[in-house]
Design a protein around this motif. Sequence first.
Motif, PDB file in Angstrom:
ATOM      1  N   PRO A 175       0.757  -1.260   0.028  1.00 39.73           N
ATOM      2  CA  PRO A 175      -0.044   0.026  -0.015  1.00 39.73           C
ATOM      3  C   PRO A 175       0.731   1.297   0.195  1.00 39.73           C
ATOM      4  O   PRO A 175       1.945   1.338   0.660  1.00 39.73           O
ATOM      5  CB  PRO A 175      -0.797  -0.190   1.273  1.00 39.73           C
ATOM      6  N   LYS A 176       0.184   2.274  -0.700  1.00 45.92           N
ATOM      7  CA  LYS A 176       1.097   3.623  -0.833  1.00 45.92           C
ATOM      8  C   LYS A 176      -0.024   4.765  -0.552  1.00 45.92           C
ATOM      9  O   LYS A 176       0.450   5.992  -0.766  1.00 45.92           O
ATOM     10  CB  LYS A 176       1.641   3.681  -2.197  1.00 45.92           C
ATOM     11  N   GLY A 177      -1.066   4.657   0.144  1.00 43.42           N
ATOM     12  CA  GLY A 177      -2.281   5.642   0.045  1.00 43.42           C
ATOM     13  C   GLY A 177      -2.686   5.999  -1.144  1.00 43.42           C
ATOM     14  O   GLY A 177      -3.042   7.080  -1.338  1.00 43.42           O
ATOM     15  N   GLY A 178      -2.998   5.288  -1.921  1.00 38.47           N
ATOM     16  CA  GLY A 178      -3.613   5.306  -3.041  1.00 38.47           C
ATOM     17  C   GLY A 178      -3.354   4.060  -3.984  1.00 38.47           C
ATOM     18  O   GLY A 178      -3.604   2.904  -3.597  1.00 38.47           O
ATOM     19  N   VAL A 179      -2.934   4.134  -5.199  1.00 38.86           N
ATOM     20  CA  VAL A 179      -2.670   3.144  -6.156  1.00 38.86           C
ATOM     21  C   VAL A 179      -1.164   2.387  -5.384  1.00 38.86           C
ATOM     22  O   VAL A 179      -0.392   3.254  -5.150  1.00 38.86           O
ATOM     23  CB  VAL A 179      -2.386   3.485  -7.483  1.00 38.86           C
ATOM     24  N   GLY A 180      -1.440   1.141  -5.174  1.00 31.77           N
ATOM     25  CA  GLY A 180      -0.098   0.556  -4.563  1.00 31.77           C
ATOM     26  C   GLY A 180       1.034   0.500  -5.414  1.00 31.77           C
ATOM     27  O   GLY A 180       0.792   0.665  -6.492  1.00 31.77           O
ATOM     28  N   ASP A 181       2.040   0.333  -4.563  1.00 31.34           N
ATOM     29  CA  ASP A 181       3.472  -0.113  -5.448  1.00 31.34           C
ATOM     30  C   ASP A 181       3.327  -1.678  -5.866  1.00 31.34           C
ATOM     31  O   ASP A 181       3.496  -2.536  -5.112  1.00 31.34           O
ATOM     32  CB  ASP A 181       4.649   0.083  -4.635  1.00 31.34           C
ATOM     33  N   ILE A 182       3.130  -1.782  -7.285  1.00 30.85           N
ATOM     34  CA  ILE A 182       2.818  -3.033  -7.821  1.00 30.85           C
ATOM     35  C   ILE A 182       4.091  -3.768  -8.099  1.00 30.85           C
ATOM     36  O   ILE A 182       5.002  -3.224  -8.965  1.00 30.85           O
ATOM     37  CB  ILE A 182       2.043  -2.919  -9.069  1.00 30.85           C
ATOM     38  N   LYS A 183       4.411  -4.803  -7.701  1.00 26.21           N
ATOM     39  CA  LYS A 183       5.651  -5.525  -7.811  1.00 26.21           C
ATOM     40  C   LYS A 183       5.597  -6.433  -8.972  1.00 26.21           C
ATOM     41  O   LYS A 183       6.885  -6.721  -9.459  1.00 26.21           O
ATOM     42  CB  LYS A 183       6.050  -6.576  -6.534  1.00 26.21           C
ATOM     43  N   GLY A 184       4.793  -7.061  -9.454  1.00 22.86           N
ATOM     44  CA  GLY A 184       4.596  -7.770 -10.726  1.00 22.86           C
ATOM     45  C   GLY A 184       4.101  -7.317 -11.889  1.00 22.86           C
ATOM     46  O   GLY A 184       4.016  -6.002 -11.904  1.00 22.86           O
ATOM     47  N   GLU A 185       4.004  -8.013 -13.094  1.00 25.55           N
ATOM     48  CA  GLU A 185       3.614  -7.613 -14.325  1.00 25.55           C
ATOM     49  C   GLU A 185       2.231  -7.376 -14.421  1.00 25.55           C
ATOM     50  O   GLU A 185       1.398  -8.323 -14.232  1.00 25.55           O
ATOM     51  CB  GLU A 185       4.349  -8.543 -15.198  1.00 25.55           C
ATOM     52  N   ILE A 186       1.724  -6.213 -14.906  1.00 28.85           N
ATOM     53  CA  ILE A 186       0.106  -6.079 -15.374  1.00 28.85           C
ATOM     54  C   ILE A 186      -0.044  -6.841 -16.336  1.00 28.85           C
ATOM     55  O   ILE A 186       0.532  -6.426 -17.510  1.00 28.85           O
ATOM     56  CB  ILE A 186      -0.079  -4.593 -15.030  1.00 28.85           C
ATOM     57  N   LEU A 187      -1.121  -7.876 -16.373  1.00 30.01           N
ATOM     58  CA  LEU A 187      -1.437  -8.511 -17.716  1.00 30.01           C
ATOM     59  C   LEU A 187      -2.496  -7.897 -18.224  1.00 30.01           C
ATOM     60  O   LEU A 187      -2.625  -7.643 -19.531  1.00 30.01           O
ATOM     61  CB  LEU A 187      -1.552  -9.798 -17.400  1.00 30.01           C
ATOM     62  N   GLU A 188      -3.430  -7.598 -17.361  1.00 30.56           N
ATOM     63  CA  GLU A 188      -4.614  -6.742 -18.132  1.00 30.56           C
ATOM     64  C   GLU A 188      -5.615  -5.762 -16.988  1.00 30.56           C
ATOM     65  O   GLU A 188      -5.322  -6.137 -15.718  1.00 30.56           O
ATOM     66  CB  GLU A 188      -5.663  -7.592 -18.839  1.00 30.56           C
ATOM     67  N   VAL A 189      -6.181  -4.731 -17.421  1.00 32.19           N
ATOM     68  CA  VAL A 189      -7.241  -4.264 -16.540  1.00 32.19           C
ATOM     69  C   VAL A 189      -8.416  -4.879 -16.552  1.00 32.19           C
ATOM     70  O   VAL A 189      -8.737  -5.242 -17.524  1.00 32.19           O
ATOM     71  CB  VAL A 189      -7.207  -2.875 -16.995  1.00 32.19           C
TER      72      VAL A 189
END
Length: 55
Positions: free
Chosen positions: A39-53
């Motif tokens: 968590p970062k107080g909004g959109v989190g810090d994403i560690k993996g690869e985003i494949l799709e929304v």
Amino acid sequence: MTGDFIKIKCPDCENEQIVFRKAATKVSCNVCGSTLITPKGGVGDIKGEILEVVG
């Protein structure tokens, strides 16, 4: 990206899972337990690869 849910690939085991990208708590991989989002107080810090929304 405007969706709140995303499909993400774990950087350690390559498991794919759907997560909430504005998570208030740490999100872990269901298979290996590696941290996917912190968590970062909004959109989190994403560690993996985003494949799709998703949504």
